[in-house]
Design a protein around this motif. Sequence first.
Motif, short mmCIF file in Angstrom:
data_model
loop_
_atom_site.label_atom_id
_atom_site.label_comp_id
_atom_site.label_asym_id
_atom_site.label_seq_id
_atom_site.Cartn_x
_atom_site.Cartn_y
_atom_site.Cartn_z
N HIS A 1 69.92 -8.63 49.84
CA HIS A 1 70.71 -9.21 48.76
C HIS A 1 70.21 -10.61 48.43
CE1 HIS A 1 73.23 -5.85 49.99
NE2 HIS A 1 73.92 -5.98 48.88
N ALA A 2 69.92 -11.38 49.47
CA ALA A 2 69.43 -12.75 49.25
C ALA A 2 68.07 -12.73 48.57
CB ALA A 2 69.37 -13.49 50.58
N ALA A 3 67.21 -11.80 48.98
CA ALA A 3 65.88 -11.69 48.38
C ALA A 3 65.98 -11.31 46.90
CB ALA A 3 65.03 -10.66 49.14
N PHE A 4 66.89 -10.40 46.62
CA PHE A 4 67.10 -9.97 45.23
C PHE A 4 67.58 -11.15 44.39
CE2 PHE A 4 69.73 -8.25 41.82
CZ PHE A 4 68.86 -7.34 41.24
N LYS A 5 68.52 -11.89 44.92
CA LYS A 5 69.07 -13.03 44.18
C LYS A 5 67.99 -14.08 43.91
CE LYS A 5 73.18 -15.91 44.04
NZ LYS A 5 72.54 -17.22 43.91
N ARG A 6 67.11 -14.30 44.90
CA ARG A 6 66.08 -15.32 44.75
C ARG A 6 64.97 -14.85 43.81
NH1 ARG A 6 63.37 -18.47 43.26
NH2 ARG A 6 62.21 -20.13 44.25
N GLY A 7 64.88 -13.54 43.60
CA GLY A 7 63.84 -13.04 42.69
C GLY A 7 62.45 -13.05 43.29
N VAL A 8 62.33 -12.77 44.59
CA VAL A 8 61.01 -12.74 45.20
C VAL A 8 60.21 -11.53 44.73
CG1 VAL A 8 61.69 -14.00 47.28
CG2 VAL A 8 61.89 -11.51 47.23
N LYS A 9 58.90 -11.61 44.85
CA LYS A 9 58.01 -10.53 44.42
C LYS A 9 57.46 -9.75 45.61
CE LYS A 9 58.56 -11.77 40.11
NZ LYS A 9 59.54 -11.02 39.28
N ILE A 10 57.81 -10.16 46.81
CA ILE A 10 57.50 -9.38 48.01
C ILE A 10 58.73 -9.39 48.92
CG2 ILE A 10 54.98 -9.63 48.15
CD1 ILE A 10 55.34 -12.02 49.92
N ILE B 1 57.96 -14.23 66.99
CA ILE B 1 57.62 -13.13 66.08
C ILE B 1 56.50 -12.29 66.68
CG2 ILE B 1 56.64 -12.58 63.82
CD1 ILE B 1 58.10 -15.11 62.77
N ILE B 2 56.68 -10.98 66.71
CA ILE B 2 55.66 -10.07 67.23
C ILE B 2 54.83 -9.48 66.08
CG2 ILE B 2 55.24 -7.99 68.61
CD1 ILE B 2 58.08 -8.44 69.83
N GLU B 3 55.50 -9.08 65.03
CA GLU B 3 54.80 -8.36 63.95
C GLU B 3 55.58 -8.53 62.65
OE1 GLU B 3 51.99 -6.57 64.14
OE2 GLU B 3 52.06 -5.38 62.32
N GLN B 4 54.86 -8.65 61.55
CA GLN B 4 55.49 -8.75 60.23
C GLN B 4 54.68 -7.94 59.23
OE1 GLN B 4 55.49 -13.26 59.93
NE2 GLN B 4 57.64 -12.87 59.48
N ASP B 5 55.36 -7.42 58.24
CA ASP B 5 54.64 -6.79 57.14
C ASP B 5 55.50 -6.92 55.88
OD1 ASP B 5 52.59 -5.56 55.79
OD2 ASP B 5 52.54 -3.79 57.06
N VAL B 6 54.86 -6.72 54.74
CA VAL B 6 55.54 -6.91 53.47
C VAL B 6 55.19 -5.78 52.51
CG1 VAL B 6 55.57 -9.43 53.65
CG2 VAL B 6 53.68 -8.29 52.48
N VAL B 7 55.95 -5.67 51.44
CA VAL B 7 55.68 -4.70 50.39
C VAL B 7 56.03 -5.37 49.06
CG1 VAL B 7 57.96 -3.59 50.41
CG2 VAL B 7 55.98 -2.24 49.82
N PRO B 8 55.24 -5.13 48.02
CA PRO B 8 55.54 -5.78 46.74
C PRO B 8 56.77 -5.18 46.07
CG PRO B 8 53.57 -4.41 46.54
CD PRO B 8 53.97 -4.39 47.98
N VAL B 9 57.53 -6.02 45.39
CA VAL B 9 58.65 -5.55 44.58
C VAL B 9 58.57 -6.24 43.21
CG1 VAL B 9 60.24 -5.05 46.48
CG2 VAL B 9 60.15 -7.36 45.52
N SER B 10 59.38 -5.78 42.28
CA SER B 10 59.38 -6.39 40.96
C SER B 10 60.81 -6.49 40.44
CB SER B 10 58.52 -5.58 40.00
OG SER B 10 59.26 -4.45 39.54
N HIS B 11 60.94 -7.10 39.27
CA HIS B 11 62.25 -7.24 38.63
C HIS B 11 62.90 -5.86 38.41
CE1 HIS B 11 59.53 -6.31 35.32
NE2 HIS B 11 60.56 -5.69 34.81
N SER B 12 62.07 -4.82 38.34
CA SER B 12 62.62 -3.50 38.01
C SER B 12 63.32 -2.86 39.20
CB SER B 12 61.51 -2.58 37.49
OG SER B 12 60.67 -2.20 38.56
N HIS B 13 63.17 -3.44 40.38
CA HIS B 13 63.80 -2.87 41.57
C HIS B 13 65.20 -3.46 41.78
CE1 HIS B 13 59.44 -2.21 42.56
NE2 HIS B 13 59.94 -0.99 42.61
#
Lengths: 282, 282, 282, 282
Positions: free
Chosen positions: A204-213, A230-242
């Motif tokens: 919810h916080a990420a959506f509100k901030r409008g991040v792209k990943i 931290i042991i491991e991290q990964d990311v995935v791209p998102v857009s305004h349409s999500h």
Amino acid sequence: MNHIILINCKDRAGIIRAVTSFIFESGGNVVYLDQHVDKDAGIFFMRIEFESSDNFETMRFKANFESKIGLPYQMDWSMYSPETIPNMAIFVSKYNHCLYDILSRYKSGELKVNIPFILSNHNDLRYISEQFEIPFYHIPVTKENKAQAEYEQLELLNRHKVDFIVLARYMQIVTENIISKFTNKIINIHHSFLPAFAGAKPYHAAFKRGVKIIGATSHYVTEELDAGPIIEQDVVPVSHSHSIKDFISKGRDLEKIVLSRAVNLHVERKTMVYNNKTVIFS
Amino acid sequence: MNHIILINCKDRAGIIRAVTSFIFESGGNVVYLDQHVDKDAGIFFMRIEFESSDNFETMRFKANFESKIGLPYQMDWSMYSPETIPNMAIFVSKYNHCLYDILSRYKSGELKVNIPFILSNHNDLRYISEQFEIPFYHIPVTKENKAQAEYEQLELLNRHKVDFIVLARYMQIVTENIISKFTNKIINIHHSFLPAFAGAKPYHAAFKRGVKIIGATSHYVTEELDAGPIIEQDVVPVSHSHSIKDFISKGRDLEKIVLSRAVNLHVERKTMVYNNKTVIFS
Amino acid sequence: MNHIILINCKDRAGIIRAVTSFIFESGGNVVYLDQHVDKDAGIFFMRIEFESSDNFETMRFKANFESKIGLPYQMDWSMYSPETIPNMAIFVSKYNHCLYDILSRYKSGELKVNIPFILSNHNDLRYISEQFEIPFYHIPVTKENKAQAEYEQLELLNRHKVDFIVLARYMQIVTENIISKFTNKIINIHHSFLPAFAGAKPYHAAFKRGVKIIGATSHYVTEELDAGPIIEQDVVPVSHSHSIKDFISKGRDLEKIVLSRAVNLHVERKTMVYNNKTVIFS
Amino acid sequence: MNHIILINCKDRAGIIRAVTSFIFESGGNVVYLDQHVDKDAGIFFMRIEFESSDNFETMRFKANFESKIGLPYQMDWSMYSPETIPNMAIFVSKYNHCLYDILSRYKSGELKVNIPFILSNHNDLRYISEQFEIPFYHIPVTKENKAQAEYEQLELLNRHKVDFIVLARYMQIVTENIISKFTNKIINIHHSFLPAFAGAKPYHAAFKRGVKIIGATSHYVTEELDAGPIIEQDVVPVSHSHSIKDFISKGRDLEKIVLSRAVNLHVERKTMVYNNKTVIFS
């Protein structure tokens, strides 16, 4: 026979030579060595795997290693056999994707652990434990019963000789007492690329901030929430349409993969912790 | 002739039909349409490209569009010709990688802008402006001369009819006055995956936290530092073996790519801003 | 009520206007529209979602749409209700990771399909079908029994009104006859970034070539092996330090995620196929 | 003083111990060690960095190392000083993005090489050599003048004591003679994720195949086109909405980053080649 040694100590000249010479003279053959020096902190880290003949006397080796290498170099070291299978407890709440992912890897032999039990503060996922024939304990946690719940959790952990705990989307805070008994032995998955969006409702916080990943982070649990090594991290791209729902859906795939990678690294003794950070050996 | 229309308005039934019908009846042929509805906010966004014959009367079209579509639907809309080349000012300090990247894209025709000048609070990068034969203005900013510096900056921006500003690692805060005159027209590159590590020295903070990915974020500048609408983000994996110097080196490549992508999206009129977030059309 | 229309036809002016006007006049409200024009091929593609009142007469709408829009524009179009749940058959051999991933998504309601049966040329994964209480059919395929095996497969597919088939690491070639009956309705996962390493043992080939990334590709099955329209691809970095076993292990995670993404896209009617390529709507 | 040793030899017990002991006894302090064993091929690889006092006698060390370690273990080894700056020639044709990227890194001190000249079969990029004040040689290559062109190229390479060559989108085949004189010393960038789309026009081929990712590959040049040992690869997602022009534009960013990473790895002596593959040290 194969053996793994993990070492950390104050950095100084000659450590690799000393260790590899000792192993060589003890009849071992190094098949893997990875080391790291944190120059700022002045700390040396090393992971060594070596082979020996089958009549290798591990106890004697360990005693000699401690007196001839460990003590002189003031090492913090430990030695493992890759054949020793650790006991891993799983704590869950209501989300099933991480649990399913772990259990399917376990069932297919990909994840080399024993799973003595699944513990949950809810009954929602009991059906999965039945699908995979693993004991399930329901220990609800409320403000009133916290001490009792912790007591029951510890009793289970002790009785089953649990080596480490995986919080597979366990939506409840683990008590300080348990954390202190399992230092660097509780692995959590947080559904954001920490340190962004620590705490509740990160999608919810990420959506509100409008991040792209968006991301997921697996880490060892410390007393401070979402702030452990931290042991491991990964990311995935998102857009305004999500939508937030899309974030949650994409995040599920990230969470289960990132958590399983961390669990595997821990099981294979490829993690070391210092200064609230990890060294992850290759 | 090609035309681009950007629209946002309160969501309601029939908008796409109304707009595409109007364009059709005005002799246009839609060649691209992308729309987005933010259901929570109840806002409709659309980007349309259409072709027309060469004797298309743009002024008359705009007047009719406003009276027949814009006003009835209470639209916030604008219309562009892709052939119009915007004037882009570059602000830099001492790091050259983003500047080099932008100028080489500019020189090779990849980036369709005019660059009337480069402005810096230092003289370090003047040599690059000479390499690329672009006017360079040195406006130092100190506590004492802030007002005067802002005055000189504004004079340059006005005189050169600057449409938007790129902060290519400009290590100085742009004044509120300039921000308010260039709302959603100042693009910054921040060297972290925001909102993590806002503010100064993000690579040092990332190193201290022990993250396994580092990132870069391009965003429109608002009064709140590093908190404006995000245009583009990307990340690169790191490990314990990387020093802060390695983070900085890997980050450079991210920064220049992420900034250039954002600049291109802005130039191609593919960005819209609302609620401190962006819609990025494909 | 919600409705989805997928359209492709020769590109010409006014299609979007015509379709959106027709929907508007039929009482529908477009909530999503994504379109694409392949300029080289001169083909127009569109996916539209619209809402209607609950007493919307779908049959009448379809008849009118065909006569007023479909025929005049020579469209290839189809209309779906998102509430219609398709029947999906799963074909497997011996690897369990894709099967586990699909079934856990299915069981948790993430994947909106019916799974009438799992079919395999081996008995190894029967235990998983029992865990998830889904009928399992063992149809071995040998040189000698090919025709009989195909007959049994088709009988199952027909009897269960299967809409589409997922090859979740089915290590056997599907017959031309079945492919022709399920054109663009059989989804395969291949364990390489196609077109690199088509055919058998792609991880071995990748290891031998010394690539620094490995991948997975989900695609619709056509008669030519591993050459059908690509739906989704993803990759993961590897290094010289990884063995073939490591490639296989890393690849498993890729395969299951890439296959599940493709299945979801297909189920949500977000894929269109032309010229052996796909249009994937957002 | 710092020193780097690269070693490869038949794998056997005690190599690390022998090397680290020799360095220790010679007054060196190992600050970095990375090793790899290719178990199939039975080959051991190691990269060691060590510090010494400033009066370290490198010549004597090398002679002793060869007699006491190199010969007994039948090592293929070499020793470098990180302070030695190699001479790097750049070959280009008409595309400027890789050239600009390399030269801006060179100019800013990020890339630690000397660039004695830029060579091209066209005159298009001469202006960049002038911008950066580096000698430019125009050697056109035609069917008729091949031998003469090679002669001139070799004369330049010899006269300027060139250590290695970077083909920064040089659209001409380098002769076998030059390849044999610069084995594992010519770095090419190919605009696809090899082995997919080797040869001419890879973006066109990728577009035609409908892939969802495109890539770039840097590799050492061997006689077989686009088949040499891969140093570095990276990819970027694409979709049906991207044209070939978009592929080319996105690819440019990949190409320049992937090439520069490979050049840096080579300069820092972090690459070793065997069996047409690379070991890339961390």
